[in-house]
Every structure is written in C-alpha cells, then in structure tokens.
Design a protein around this motif. Structure first.
Motif: not given
Length: 308
Positions: A288-305
């Motif tokens: 879950l820690d790795q998943l949580k970190q990836q989710i934040q990356h996904d959020i950052d990517a989506a905000r940029a897009l």
C-alpha cells in the motif's frame, strides 16, 4: 422518447412507423448518419421513428465472457439514442427464443404484426433469423408484397475508413482517445451510480467515488485524467483507475475516481466520467505504501494534463 422493453409490451399505438435495427453500441457517427436517414423518412411520411436494439447484444449471447468489450452500458446507449431525437426504442431480449426464430417469423412477428413498419433501414449485409437465413433481398421481396419499403444504411467514413463500433473499440484499447472521439462524435465516457466500496482510498488519503461495472466490460484499462459530471451538473477534474485493482486482489472491474479538491457525499449519485488523457497501465504494486506513492504521481500527472 419512449423505451419499450420486449415485444409483449407493444401496443396498437406503436404500430405504423419508420424503423431501423442494430446493436448501436456507442451510437457513433456512423449510427448517427443512419438515424438521420430514419428521421428524414419519418418526417417525409409523417410517422414516428423506432430503433430496435438487443439486450444482451447477440455476440454477448453467443460468446459470453469472450465477447468484445462494450462501448456503452445499456442505460447510456438509451440516453444517446434519446439525444438523437428518436420517438421510440424497442429493446428485444436476445435469448434462445429469438435466436431460434426463423427469418420469416421474425418479419411476421416484429415488422408486420408488432410494428407495422412502413419503411425499414438496414445494412446491405444485415442477416437475421435462425442461422442468419434472412437478408436484404428477402426483406425487399416481402416488403414489396406487404407494403413496406427497405433502404440501405448510409456509410460514414473518417480518414477514408468506415466508422464502426469495432474501430472505435480498437482506438480505445490503444488509448487513442482523440481518434475515438472523432469516430464517436463525443468524448468517451462511462456513466454509473456511486456505490459503497472498501473505502481503501480514504485510508490512503485519496477518497474515491466507485462505480461498479457489473457485467459491463469496458474497452479501457488503466489510469486516466478525467472530467466528471456530477448529478448536479457540475463538472470536476480528477484522476480515475478502471480495472481489477490487482494490488488489493480485486476480482471485479471497478471504475474508481478521485475528484480534486472535493468535499461531499457522492453515494447514490449518477456520475459521468469523461476520459481526457491516458496516464499509465494498471499494475500490481508491492504494498500500500508503494501504491500510495504512485497515486500521488498519478494525481500530479492528471493535474498537469488538465491544467488544474
């Protein structure tokens, strides 16, 4: 627009019309061109217009879980057909009874007795009845004898190729959302009601609105930047995962959407999730820690897009 479920619900008021028939999966630009033909003939003859669809779709009946993913759930298909300005949609249950019906019985039961069709729009490769014995030539022959006319469906081309549900599906599976939009005439979206889930997102600090897919196998898999229309009509940006959630051993497809900077209760609301851009494929994480970190990356990517 009136939705009629099954031949048994046809009444005298539904007889004498202009009709077409098909899966209408996605209600893409090719379908729209056909429906325009139907509506034009309806206006010319002063008759109501009807689209005949099937549930399940025939390939789903025959292939089961191996059938190609649908573009639209049943409710979304009906809404799209309604938006085209049809008077009625007749939904036939595709079951063993319908599958085994002869071509002659199909014409007699549906077109003559049920709808009293005066004009019928079909593809020149349209086949119907048990073992697909009926065809366009048979329809023309019976129509001449029974007083209804038959017309070919118009073909709509994009980039020199025919628009079809199969072509749209392939574009979506390749995450070519722009091509899919050009074929559909609308940005691809999935609608559904928010259900209670495991609430795992809350424990990770990213609450999600979960839409159960039930038997709907979507053509998309992975993480996407999305725009979500809420039940109120408000549109909010977000990030969505559609798939099986392998990290938490999910077994049923779920559409999970995190809305940016949103506070509120969405349970029971009908959401429409529009897919703006592909971010990454779904994959299993070590914890879950790795998943949580990836989710934040996904959020950052989506905000940029989405530039938000």
């Amino acid at each position: 627009m009136e939705l009629i479920r099954g031949l048994h619900n046809l009444r005298d008021k539904h007889r004498v019309c202009v009709a077409t028939i098909g899966n209408f999966d996605g209600v893409h630009l090719g379908h729209v061109k056909v429906l325009d033909q139907v509506k034009a003939k309806g206006r010319e003859l002063g008759l109501p217009t009807v689209a005949i669809i099937f549930e399940p779709q025939p390939r789903e009946f025959f292939a089961g879980a191996d059938a190609p993913p649908r573009l639209t759930r049943f409710d979304e298909k009906v809404r799209l057909l309604r938006d085209q300005g049809l008077d009625r949609v007749l939904c036939l249950a595709f079951n063993e009874h319908l599958r085994s019906m002869s071509a002659a019985a199909f014409i007699e039961t549906l077109l003559l007795e049920g709808l009293a069709v005066k004009h019928f729009v079909v593809g020149d490769d349209f086949r119907f009845g048990c073992d697909r014995a009926g065809d366009y030539a048979m329809l023309q022959q019976v129509g001449e004898a029974q007083g209804f006319s038959v017309e070919h469906m118009a073909t709509h081309l994009v980039d020199g190729e025919r628009v079809s549900s199969t072509r749209v599906r392939k574009a979506l599976q390749a995450n070519d959302l722009d091509l899919a939009e050009r074929l559909l005439g609308w940005r691809y979206r999935i609608s559904g009601r928010v259900m209670h889930g495991q609430k795992l997102g809350r424990t990770l600090g990213v609450p999600t609105a979960n839409v159960r897919m039930h038997r709907f196998a979507a053509p998309l898999r992975g993480v996407y930047a999305v725009r979500v229309r809420l039940g109120s009509g408000e549109i909010r940006p977000g990030v969505a995962n559609i798939g099986l959630r392998p990290t938490v051993r999910g077994t049923q497809p779920v559409l999970e959407t995190h809305l940016f900077d949103f506070q509120g209760d969405l349970y029971g609301q009908l959401l429409s999730v529009e897919f703006a851009a592909f971010i990454r494929a779904e994959r299993k994480f070590d914890g879950l820690d790795q998943l949580k970190q990836q989710i934040q990356h996904d959020i950052d990517a989506a905000r940029a897009l989405l530039a938000c």
